[in-house]
Design a protein around this motif. Structure first.
Motif, mmCIF file in Angstrom:
data_model
loop_
_atom_site.group_PDB
_atom_site.id
_atom_site.type_symbol
_atom_site.label_atom_id
_atom_site.label_comp_id
_atom_site.label_asym_id
_atom_site.label_seq_id
_atom_site.Cartn_x
_atom_site.Cartn_y
_atom_site.Cartn_z
ATOM 1 N N LYS A 42 0.831 -1.186 0.029
ATOM 2 C CA LYS A 42 -0.033 -0.086 -0.031
ATOM 3 C C LYS A 42 0.816 1.218 -0.084
ATOM 4 O O LYS A 42 0.814 2.209 -0.809
ATOM 5 N N THR A 43 1.852 1.453 0.907
ATOM 6 C CA THR A 43 2.533 2.399 1.074
ATOM 7 C C THR A 43 3.452 2.845 -0.128
ATOM 8 O O THR A 43 3.594 3.933 -0.776
ATOM 9 N N MET A 46 1.385 4.246 -3.064
ATOM 10 C CA MET A 46 1.197 5.816 -2.671
ATOM 11 C C MET A 46 2.337 6.404 -3.019
ATOM 12 O O MET A 46 2.385 7.675 -3.632
ATOM 13 N N TYR A 80 -1.160 14.898 0.757
ATOM 14 C CA TYR A 80 -0.543 13.743 1.036
ATOM 15 C C TYR A 80 -0.424 13.530 2.838
ATOM 16 O O TYR A 80 0.464 14.491 3.257
ATOM 17 N N ASP A 83 2.450 7.832 6.390
ATOM 18 C CA ASP A 83 1.917 7.137 7.681
ATOM 19 C C ASP A 83 2.221 7.406 9.054
ATOM 20 O O ASP A 83 1.862 7.553 9.920
ATOM 21 N N ASP A 158 -2.108 7.866 4.147
ATOM 22 C CA ASP A 158 -1.468 6.328 4.231
ATOM 23 C C ASP A 158 -1.787 5.942 5.752
ATOM 24 O O ASP A 158 -1.229 6.658 6.711
ATOM 25 N N SER A 188 -5.350 4.231 2.705
ATOM 26 C CA SER A 188 -4.995 2.999 2.739
ATOM 27 C C SER A 188 -5.378 2.546 4.335
ATOM 28 O O SER A 188 -5.144 3.435 5.271
#
Lengths: 299, 68, 256
Positions: A42-43, A46, A80, A83, A158, A188
């Motif tokens: 996922k990361t 992105m 953005y 995470d 994220d 995500s």
């Protein structure tokens, strides 16, 4: 028009293939859930969308413009939240937002107005301390505010809720719901209840590939099935029940009756009563996103 | 002797002021923080106090102070 | 350009708020005072040692201190101040890359060149302010106690030092474009300095090496004139420019 289009993107780190053909698209004004286990890619996906990572193959378009590695012009219409967002500890939230706003080329009056709006939205408007004293949740909220500062067409988050307690999670989800009026959101997560709460479209990522992509209604249509789960007081009764109901399967010490209708349920209860079989628990189980997820990734 | 000392004063006074403010600030910083990039409080106190007037504080700010 | 200005302001704010600027300027002030102080104290030290030395059969004559001694101390002490500055700035790029503080800004369209150049500008500003502050203090005391007119080309000599410092700062920029930590960056800078010193052993190259710029004493004494430093100055400026120009594409490719 789709705000984001990802087509067959692949990426390897050395001999380790992280992405092997990820494709999905995010339409305008949509909250898009990007679901996958930890390490599913996922990361990485992105970061590729943001031009922070050089991909090995495939194409990514943001707002109709191709993304390139390094300085990509498409970042102008993206907000953005990483995470683990890291900010400059010696600034306060307002100063940080001012820096972000100026970088995107907003004039100072607009920056001031927008910062106040966003700080109120994320609940940091009364916070005058420097960022170094912020908790994880406060950093996450500031992260959302900085991502929204330039009114992006696409907001990429994220794992915005993963590290937070239930109250913090709800707050973040509320902020996302409020933000979707103005922008498309892709976020995500591996917390499926969050997805069910706010997403209108989802993609499942597994082993570096998109295993499923579709609207949340398509998923609801896939649900339908209810299963019955029965736990018996004496395991010696198991065979008797199984003999009467061949469809039942023994899973983790529980008898599971898949695709059980209301009628099946009454029949089962009547049988248990007639045979005098004591039970500890009988549960109707509606399949949820998690089951579908498990099914999609083949577990 | 007295006149000789007076001759040095224009050098000594500013030097002492700058060095002591540096020393004061580094002590203040050490006591206000619990964790350091390297070493611990005791080590840094010794370094700052013993390390030849301004070298100790500079060493602390380079190697001891945690980044914000 | 907007990104450059905004990020430069952020850099200056960082220097001020983390007290880095204050500490560095204090170092330059201390060195500026130490130069004349050490020169002033030298005869006193000799006096104290004279008895011991005469027992060993060494007889010292009267030591006469002039402004030249003070400026010789300036040349001796400046490397220390420069080293402190380089150590303080060694991680200025790499710490941002490794901590991820740049990511929110880069994804807002801040160009990587702006990051490289505005940090360079902040470092040059600090170095310039510190060096000339130190120069001013030494100048003032040297003139107060002695007479600066006995020493030649003070301003030019200090400019040479400035240029040498610029080169070392550009080394930070260059090594930061691919190194993982501040320590690696400083190791690179040290290697460059070591290579220059080694090359300086070869007397024919000496005149063209950046290290020549640090050799101010012959200039003070009038043994050399500014034109003897032209080649080294041009080469130093050229290397600095090349280092920065090479750092831009390298940083562009760098994984952050």
């Amino acid at each position: 028009m789709n705000v984001l289009e990802v087509r067959e993107v692949s990426k390897s780190f050395g001999s380790k293939k992280v992405l092997g053909g990820v494709s999905f698209s995010v339409p305008e004004n949509c909250v898009f859930g990007f679901i996958g286990r930890n390490g599913a890619g996922k990361t990485t996906t992105m970061r590729a969308v943001l031009g922070l990572l050089e991909t090995d193959g495939g194409e990514i378009d943001v707002c109709g413009q191709r993304v390139s590695y390094g300085n990509t012009p498409t970042n102008g219409c993206i907000g953005y939240l990483p995470d683990v967002p890291e900010f400059y500890g010696y600034m306060n939230a307002r100063e940080y937002l001012a820096l972000c706003g100026r970088i995107t080329g907003m004039d100072s009056g607009d920056v001031r107005k927008r910062s106040s709006e966003l700080l109120e939205l994320v609940g940091l408007d009364k916070e005058n301390h420097r960022i170094k004293g912020y908790s994880r949740g406060m950093k996450q909220r500031l992260g959302i505010a900085q991502a929204l500062i330039n009114r992006p067409k696409l907001l990429i988050l994220d794992e915005p809720t993963s590290a937070l307690d239930p109250v913090g999670r709800k707050e973040i989800l509320d902020i996302i719901s409020a933000a979707k009026e103005q922008t498309s959101v892709i976020f995500s997560t591996h917390i499926l209840s969050d997805v069910e709460r706010i997403c209108s479209r989802v993609a499942f990522l597994e082993g570096g590939r998109t295993a499923f992509e579709g609207g949340i209604d398509e998923i609801r249509a896939m649900k339908g099935d209810t299963a019955l789960e029965l736990s018996l007081a004496r395991s010696s009764d198991t065979d008797r029940v199984k003999a009467a109901f061949p469809a039942a399967e023994l899973i983790d010490g529980k008898l599971v009756f898949p695709k059980a209708s209301d009628r099946d349920c009454s029949e089962l209860m009547a049988f248990l009563a007639a045979q005098n079989i004591p039970i500890t628990r009988l549960e109707r189980h509606e399949s949820d996103l998690e089951d579908i997820f498990m099914e999609v990734i083949g577990k | 002797m007295n006149t000789e000392i007076r001759e040095y004063l224009p050098l000594l006074i500013p030097l002492v002021i700058v060095q002591f403010s540096l020393l004061g600030y580094s002590l203040f910083h050490i006591f206000r923080h619990k964790s350091y990039k390297h070493g611990n409080r005791a080590i840094w106190l010794v370094v700052v106090l013993v390390g030849m007037n301004f070298i100790g504080p500079i060493l602390y700010f380079i190697f001891g102070r945690e980044e914000e | 350009m907007k990104g450059f200005i905004a990020f430069f302001e952020k850099e200056v704010r960082e220097l001020v708020r983390t007290k880095r600027l204050l500490i560095l300027l204090a170092v330059f002030v201390i060195v500026g005072i130490m130069d004349p102080a050490v020169a002033k104290l030298t005869p006193k030290l000799f006096e104290l040692m004279a008895d011991d030395l005469s027992e060993q059969g060494i007889v010292l004559g009267e030591v006469k201190v002039t402004a030249l001694d003070s400026w010789t101390q300036f040349v001796k002490n400046m490397p220390m101040a420069l080293i402190v500055l380089l150590i303080m700035f060694g991680g200025i790029y790499t710490s941002e890359y490794t901590k991820g503080t740049l990511i929110p800004l880069l994804t807002k369209g801040l160009s990587r060149s702006s990051v490289v150049l505005s940090k360079l500008a902040a470092m040059l500003l600090t170095w310039s302010a510190g060096l000339w502050l130190c120069y001013g203090i030494t100048y003032f005391y040297s003139d107060w106690y002695w007479d600066n007119s006995a020493v030649n080309r003070l301003g030019f000599a200090c400019f040479c030092w400035w240029l040498f410092g610029v080169l070392m700062i550009c080394c930070i920029v260059f090594f930061s474009s691919f190194s993982g930590s501040g320590a690696q960056v400083l190791l690179g800078c040290g290697a460059v300095y070591f290579a220059m010193t080694m090359a300086g052993m070869y007397s024919k190259a000496k005149e063209y090496l950046p290290t020549r710029l640090c050799d101010s004493v012959p200039l003070y004494k009038g043994e050399l004139v500014p034109s003897d430093y032209t080649a080294a100055a041009v080469i130093t400026a050229a290397i600095s420019a090349v280092l920065v120009l090479a750092a831009l594409p390298l940083t562009h490719r760098r994984q952050v």
